[in-house]
Design an enzyme around this catalytic site. Structure first.
Site, short mmCIF file in Angstrom:
data_model
loop_
_atom_site.label_atom_id
_atom_site.label_comp_id
_atom_site.label_asym_id
_atom_site.label_seq_id
_atom_site.Cartn_x
_atom_site.Cartn_y
_atom_site.Cartn_z
N CYS A 133 -7.00 -10.03 6.40
CA CYS A 133 -7.58 -11.36 6.64
C CYS A 133 -8.43 -11.36 7.92
O CYS A 133 -8.15 -10.62 8.86
CB CYS A 133 -6.47 -12.41 6.76
SG CYS A 133 -5.92 -13.07 5.17
N SER A 147 -0.73 -2.36 -1.98
CA SER A 147 0.23 -2.78 -0.96
C SER A 147 -0.06 -4.18 -0.44
O SER A 147 0.75 -4.77 0.27
CB SER A 147 0.22 -1.79 0.19
OG SER A 147 -1.12 -1.63 0.66
N ASN A 197 -7.39 -0.89 -6.74
CA ASN A 197 -6.05 -0.96 -7.28
C ASN A 197 -5.63 -2.39 -7.19
O ASN A 197 -5.53 -2.92 -6.08
CB ASN A 197 -5.07 -0.14 -6.44
CG ASN A 197 -4.90 1.25 -6.97
OD1 ASN A 197 -5.18 1.52 -8.14
ND2 ASN A 197 -4.46 2.14 -6.13
N GLN A 249 -11.29 0.31 -2.40
CA GLN A 249 -11.34 1.47 -1.52
C GLN A 249 -12.50 2.39 -1.89
O GLN A 249 -13.02 2.34 -3.00
CB GLN A 249 -10.04 2.27 -1.65
CG GLN A 249 -8.80 1.49 -1.29
CD GLN A 249 -7.58 2.41 -1.30
OE1 GLN A 249 -7.55 3.44 -0.64
NE2 GLN A 249 -6.57 2.03 -2.07
N HIS A 291 -4.46 -9.24 -0.82
CA HIS A 291 -5.81 -9.65 -0.37
C HIS A 291 -6.85 -8.88 -1.20
O HIS A 291 -6.73 -7.67 -1.35
CB HIS A 291 -5.98 -9.34 1.12
CG HIS A 291 -7.19 -9.99 1.72
ND1 HIS A 291 -7.13 -11.01 2.64
CD2 HIS A 291 -8.52 -9.78 1.49
CE1 HIS A 291 -8.35 -11.39 2.96
NE2 HIS A 291 -9.21 -10.65 2.27
N CYS A 337 -1.41 -10.78 7.15
CA CYS A 337 -2.19 -9.87 6.31
C CYS A 337 -3.15 -9.06 7.20
O CYS A 337 -3.94 -9.65 7.94
CB CYS A 337 -2.98 -10.66 5.27
SG CYS A 337 -4.22 -9.68 4.42
N HIS A 376 -9.30 -6.54 -2.30
CA HIS A 376 -9.96 -5.42 -1.62
C HIS A 376 -10.01 -4.19 -2.53
O HIS A 376 -9.28 -4.09 -3.50
CB HIS A 376 -9.22 -5.07 -0.33
CG HIS A 376 -7.88 -4.40 -0.55
ND1 HIS A 376 -6.76 -5.07 -0.99
CD2 HIS A 376 -7.49 -3.11 -0.40
CE1 HIS A 376 -5.75 -4.24 -1.09
NE2 HIS A 376 -6.16 -3.03 -0.75
N HIS A 384 -7.74 -14.91 1.28
CA HIS A 384 -6.55 -14.13 0.93
C HIS A 384 -6.08 -14.40 -0.50
O HIS A 384 -5.46 -13.56 -1.14
CB HIS A 384 -5.43 -14.45 1.92
CG HIS A 384 -4.19 -13.63 1.76
ND1 HIS A 384 -4.09 -12.33 2.21
CD2 HIS A 384 -2.99 -13.91 1.17
CE1 HIS A 384 -2.88 -11.86 1.92
NE2 HIS A 384 -2.20 -12.79 1.28
#
Ligand code: ZN
Length: 341
Positions: free
Chosen positions: A55, A163, A155, A170, A166, A52, A168, A115
């Site tokens: 990570c 994609s 997202n 933006q 993990h 990943c 996250h 993760h």
């Protein structure tokens, strides 16, 4: 002819925040669902994945190594859609073929070093750290002279095009104000000039009185399915106090906001017994050096799931050519979500 019944008859609803309309067809949700119901289980992921790129300690595509971060971690997106070095310029042919150069920058925020977590699995103090980072980034990026809007979003789920599982989000910060916040700025400005009050404060007061579309409430925030919702289980988190952006939120409100994100995402996960996918994001005042007394901070959640973990809503046919349309009313969606609280 019988009298109009909003719970039974087709109608258009006005989105006071954007000026858009949505077609609501409540009678259609009464027809039996013919599609298949699939069983899904929550995917098991390891706490750390050596492959990943988010990570801690792992190598990213640009050759940098992630630090062993203990909570949140922010970095500039290695494949940014917006770039700082874009030269000024544009194109115009008779006003019909028109383009403008756009400067900006894109960042990635890891919510946790783990993760295997999502926001709904994280403890409120950990989500609070994400809120702190959102605040810090909004202020830092918004202070750049060429940045006039800071869009913070997440997202979640492969179905939304994420994609990497993990946890996250933006940040896209740019020189122009994008279409959605621009519409919201216009509607809020007009309402504020006419009434000298915040559009969303007045709207929230109506919703708290009526209660049918409220999902959750704490001391400083409410979560509701907006009257004009398009997506099946769309919600908004609205602060009870009128403030324009994260630079004006109090510590107590940040805790309440983090708790509300946790509670709402936990409800979503219960809805179809799956790690619930969505696009979510903050809307706050533009960072264009103007006063924005009209702006009322809020967060949107747009989930694509309709009737089960596998039946999704797509914008097709009439929705592409006419207006968005929905069968499940916001009132029945709110009732269902409320029942899972
Ligand atoms: Zn908004």
């Amino acid at each position: 002819m019988e009298a109009f019944d909003i719970n039974d008859h087709s109608h258009r609803r006005y989105n006071a925040l954007t000026g858009d309309w949505v077609l609501v067809s409540p009678h259609r949700s009464k027809r039996p669902w013919q599609g298949q119901q699939e069983e899904t289980t929550k995917e098991q992921r390891p706490q750390y994945d050596p492959n990943c790129y988010l990570c801690p300690g792992n190598l990213r595509a640009n050759g940098e190594t992630n630090p062993e971060y203990p909570s949140t971690f922010v970095f500039t997106n290695d494949f940014a859609a917006l770039q700082e070095q874009t030269p000024a310029g544009g194109l115009s042919k008779g006003g019909l073929i028109k383009a403008e150069s756009e400067r900006g920058l894109c960042k990635v925020i890891c919510f946790s070093p783990r993760h295997d977590l999502t926001l709904s699995d994280m403890a409120v103090p950990e989500i609070r750290k994400v809120v702190d980072l959102w605040q810090q980034q909004y202020l830092e990026l918004g202070a750049l002279d060429y940045i006039n809007y800071v869009q913070i979003f997440e997202n979640k789920g492969a179905v939304m095009g994420s994609s990497n599982p993990h946890p996250h989000g933006q940040i896209w910060a740019q020189s122009s104000v994008p279409v959605e916040p621009a519409k919201e700025t216009m509607q809020q400005t007009q309402y504020f000039h006419e009434n000298k009050r915040s559009l969303l404060a007045d709207y929230l007061a109506l919703e708290l009185e009526e209660k049918t579309r409220i999902v959750l409430e704490n001391e400083h925030f409410a979560a509701l399915v907006p009257f004009w919702a398009v997506w099946p289980f769309e919600t908004m988190l609205i602060p009870k106090r009128h403030f324009a952006h994260l630079g004006q939120i109090s510590d107590e409100e940040k805790d309440a906001f983090a708790a509300m994100i946790k509670d709402l995402s936990a409800i979503y996960d219960k809805l179809f017994q799956t790690s619930f996918p969505y696009s979510a994001g903050l809307h706050q005042s533009p960072t264009d050096a103007q006063e924005h007394p009209e702006w009322h901070f809020h967060m949107h959640f747009y989930p694509p799931l309709l009737r089960s973990a596998t039946v999704k809503k797509f914008m097709v046919g009439y929705e592409l050519l006419g207006d968005p349309q929905r069968d499940i009313t916001p009132e029945s969606a709110a009732e269902r979500l409320r029942g899972l609280a």
